[in-house]
Design a protein around this motif. Structure first.
Motif, PDB file in Angstrom:
ATOM      1  N   ALA A  57     -63.473  49.154  35.447  1.00  0.00           N
ATOM      2  CA  ALA A  57     -63.094  50.498  36.692  1.00  0.00           C
ATOM      3  C   ALA A  57     -62.291  50.796  35.323  1.00  0.00           C
ATOM      4  CB  ALA A  57     -62.235  49.707  37.756  1.00  0.00           C
TER       5      ALA A  57
ATOM      6  N   SER B 282     -61.621  46.180  33.581  1.00  0.00           N
ATOM      7  CA  SER B 282     -63.092  45.001  33.654  1.00  0.00           C
ATOM      8  C   SER B 282     -62.878  43.417  33.696  1.00  0.00           C
ATOM      9  CB  SER B 282     -64.182  45.165  32.835  1.00  0.00           C
ATOM     10  OG  SER B 282     -63.319  44.366  31.634  1.00  0.00           O
TER      11      SER B 282
ATOM     12  N   VAL C  35     -67.194  44.021  37.169  1.00  0.00           N
ATOM     13  CA  VAL C  35     -66.583  45.218  37.492  1.00  0.00           C
ATOM     14  C   VAL C  35     -66.529  45.702  36.344  1.00  0.00           C
ATOM     15  CG1 VAL C  35     -65.234  46.915  38.468  1.00  0.00           C
ATOM     16  CG2 VAL C  35     -66.513  45.485  40.106  1.00  0.00           C
TER      17      VAL C  35
ATOM     18  N   PHE D 255     -65.107  53.574  39.273  1.00  0.00           N
ATOM     19  CA  PHE D 255     -65.952  52.112  39.284  1.00  0.00           C
ATOM     20  C   PHE D 255     -67.279  51.794  38.905  1.00  0.00           C
ATOM     21  CE2 PHE D 255     -67.323  49.637  42.596  1.00  0.00           C
ATOM     22  CZ  PHE D 255     -66.952  50.466  43.668  1.00  0.00           C
TER      23      PHE D 255
ATOM     24  N   PRO E 109     -56.015  49.597  37.579  1.00  0.00           N
ATOM     25  CA  PRO E 109     -56.898  50.825  36.831  1.00  0.00           C
ATOM     26  C   PRO E 109     -56.085  51.897  38.195  1.00  0.00           C
ATOM     27  CG  PRO E 109     -58.617  49.806  38.607  1.00  0.00           C
ATOM     28  CD  PRO E 109     -57.205  48.870  38.409  1.00  0.00           C
TER      29      PRO E 109
ATOM     30  N   SER F 201     -70.868  51.434  42.704  1.00  0.00           N
ATOM     31  CA  SER F 201     -70.282  52.372  41.781  1.00  0.00           C
ATOM     32  C   SER F 201     -69.340  52.967  43.427  1.00  0.00           C
ATOM     33  CB  SER F 201     -71.162  53.290  41.445  1.00  0.00           C
ATOM     34  OG  SER F 201     -71.715  53.923  42.000  1.00  0.00           O
TER      35      SER F 201
ATOM     36  N   ASP G 287     -60.283  56.267  39.655  1.00  0.00           N
ATOM     37  CA  ASP G 287     -60.393  55.989  38.198  1.00  0.00           C
ATOM     38  C   ASP G 287     -62.150  55.449  39.022  1.00  0.00           C
ATOM     39  OD1 ASP G 287     -59.246  56.190  36.560  1.00  0.00           O
ATOM     40  OD2 ASP G 287     -58.424  53.962  36.345  1.00  0.00           O
TER      41      ASP G 287
ATOM     42  N   VAL H 191     -61.761  54.261  42.527  1.00  0.00           N
ATOM     43  CA  VAL H 191     -59.933  53.074  42.667  1.00  0.00           C
ATOM     44  C   VAL H 191     -59.311  53.631  43.546  1.00  0.00           C
ATOM     45  CG1 VAL H 191     -58.016  52.625  41.842  1.00  0.00           C
ATOM     46  CG2 VAL H 191     -60.840  52.060  40.904  1.00  0.00           C
TER      47      VAL H 191
ATOM     48  N   ILE I 212     -60.530  48.970  46.421  1.00  0.00           N
ATOM     49  CA  ILE I 212     -62.109  50.000  45.729  1.00  0.00           C
ATOM     50  C   ILE I 212     -62.318  50.689  47.000  1.00  0.00           C
ATOM     51  CG2 ILE I 212     -61.718  49.398  42.981  1.00  0.00           C
ATOM     52  CD1 ILE I 212     -64.184  47.727  44.536  1.00  0.00           C
TER      53      ILE I 212
ATOM     54  N   LEU J  67     -60.042  42.067  38.822  1.00  0.00           N
ATOM     55  CA  LEU J  67     -60.519  43.230  37.466  1.00  0.00           C
ATOM     56  C   LEU J  67     -58.596  42.254  35.964  1.00  0.00           C
ATOM     57  CD1 LEU J  67     -60.119  46.248  38.395  1.00  0.00           C
ATOM     58  CD2 LEU J  67     -62.115  45.103  37.533  1.00  0.00           C
TER      59      LEU J  67
ATOM     60  N   SER K 140     -57.156  45.215  43.909  1.00  0.00           N
ATOM     61  CA  SER K 140     -57.335  47.057  43.279  1.00  0.00           C
ATOM     62  C   SER K 140     -58.094  46.873  44.879  1.00  0.00           C
ATOM     63  CB  SER K 140     -58.567  46.802  41.900  1.00  0.00           C
ATOM     64  OG  SER K 140     -58.042  46.764  40.664  1.00  0.00           O
TER      65      SER K 140
END
Ligand code: GDP
Length: 297
Positions: free
Chosen positions: A225, A229, A223, A267, A261, A192, A265, A195, A210, A257, A208
């Motif tokens: 996010a 997803s 995932v 995830f 996102p 977890s 955010d 983003v 992250i 994804l 993305s």
């Protein structure tokens, strides 16, 4: 469902501090981030792929690591905080020694303080003949911010982001500050995190960046996010090198994804793909309803 399960103390392992660089415009945030990145990330890379992914990790000579959010300015910091994301462990406040403590510097300091994030000052541009680091430290003292040279407890170092003078020592002070925080995370669970940024790449689809904050992310993980997803198809580190897994405090960019996102955010890795999609759809609906409501008012 998304669970915030409690970790047993024995499952927690030390992790790298996550650092944001803030300060007044033109005081040298970008220069510092670029210097640190070039000195530590790019050097020695045969491929030499230099892509900014919004965050990078550096490893010092002694093997200690620091993760930098490569989005200078407190806009990113506040945007993330506004979304409830507490990502930063330490704020490096850059102040040009040939200037004053400016409004944006004060703002950055109060943002960090409001988030209870410890400060480390980087008194920059000391290579300039008109630099007067003591004047800055006096100004800080007048704001009740006593740096070490002034008998206080706040870490501060004089640097030049241009020549690199003092930057190594600054990073050591960041690590000292990090030690006091005893930062830990459990690497042995579903990943977890937050983003950092996301965009649509013409050739590759949604990319993305992250920051994994807990657990370990692996290729093939599903995932969720924000309102998007997807299954992780590929993962890259800050060198653009393909990797297969990423543990706590590691910034990576991922492919897979179904959209971009927003910065800040959260995830989560989801066991159930259908459930993840349902949550993502539900969130989009809620957001749409909210924006309709705010437009009416
Ligand atoms: P930012 O707006 O805070 O990101 O500031 P920049 O990193 O873009 O720096 C603003 C200007 O100051 C640029 O022209 C840099 O080259 C210059 N600069 C930044 N750090 C130093 C430094 O340590 N010494 C000198 N002489 N110039 C610097």
């Amino acid at each position: 469902a998304i669970e915030e399960d409690q970790d047993a103390p024995e499952d927690l392992k030390p992790r790298a501090p996550i650092v944001t660089v803030m300060g007044h415009v033109d005081h040298g945030k970008t220069s510092l981030l670029d210097y640190v990145r070039e000195a530590n990330v790019i050097a020695g890379e045969s491929g030499g792929i230099t892509q900014h992914i919004g965050a990078y990790g550096v490893e010092l000579d002694d093997g200690q690591r620091i993760t930098f959010l490569d989005t200078p300015g407190h806009e990113a910091f506040t945007a993330m905080r506004a979304r409830g994301a507490q990502v930063t462990d330490i704020a490096v406040i850059v102040i040009a020694a040939d200037d004053d403590i400016m409004p944006q510097t004060k703002e950055a300091i109060s943002h960090a303080q409001a988030a209870a994030v410890p400060l480390v000052f980087a008194i920059n541009k000391i290579d300039r003949p008109t630099a007067n680091p003591d004047k800055i430290k006096e100004g800080l003292a007048n704001m009740n911010l006593l740096v070490e040279d002034w008998g206080g407890k706040i870490q501060s170092h004089d640097i030049s982001a241009k020549t690199g003078d003092g930057v190594k020592e600054l990073l050591e002070k960041v690590l000292l500050e990090a030690e006091l925080l005893e930062l830990k995370a459990n690497p042995n669970k579903n990943a977890s995190g937050t983003v950092v940024e996301a965009f649509l790449d013409k050739g590759r689809g949604y990319v993305s960046t992250i920051l994994v904050q807990a657990g370990t992310l692996r290729i093939g993980d599903y995932v969720l996010a924000g309102t998007h997803s997807g299954k992780v198809k590929a993962m890259y580190d800050e060198r653009g090198k393909e990797i297969k897994k990423a543990g706590p405090a590691t910034p990576i960019s991922i492919l897979g994804l179904d959209g971009a996102p927003q910065a800040g955010d959260k995830f989560n890795v989801m066991e159930d793909e259908r459930e993840a999609k349902q949550i993502a759809t539900k969130r989009s609906q809620l957001l749409r309803e909210q924006s309709v409501r705010t437009q009416r008012h």
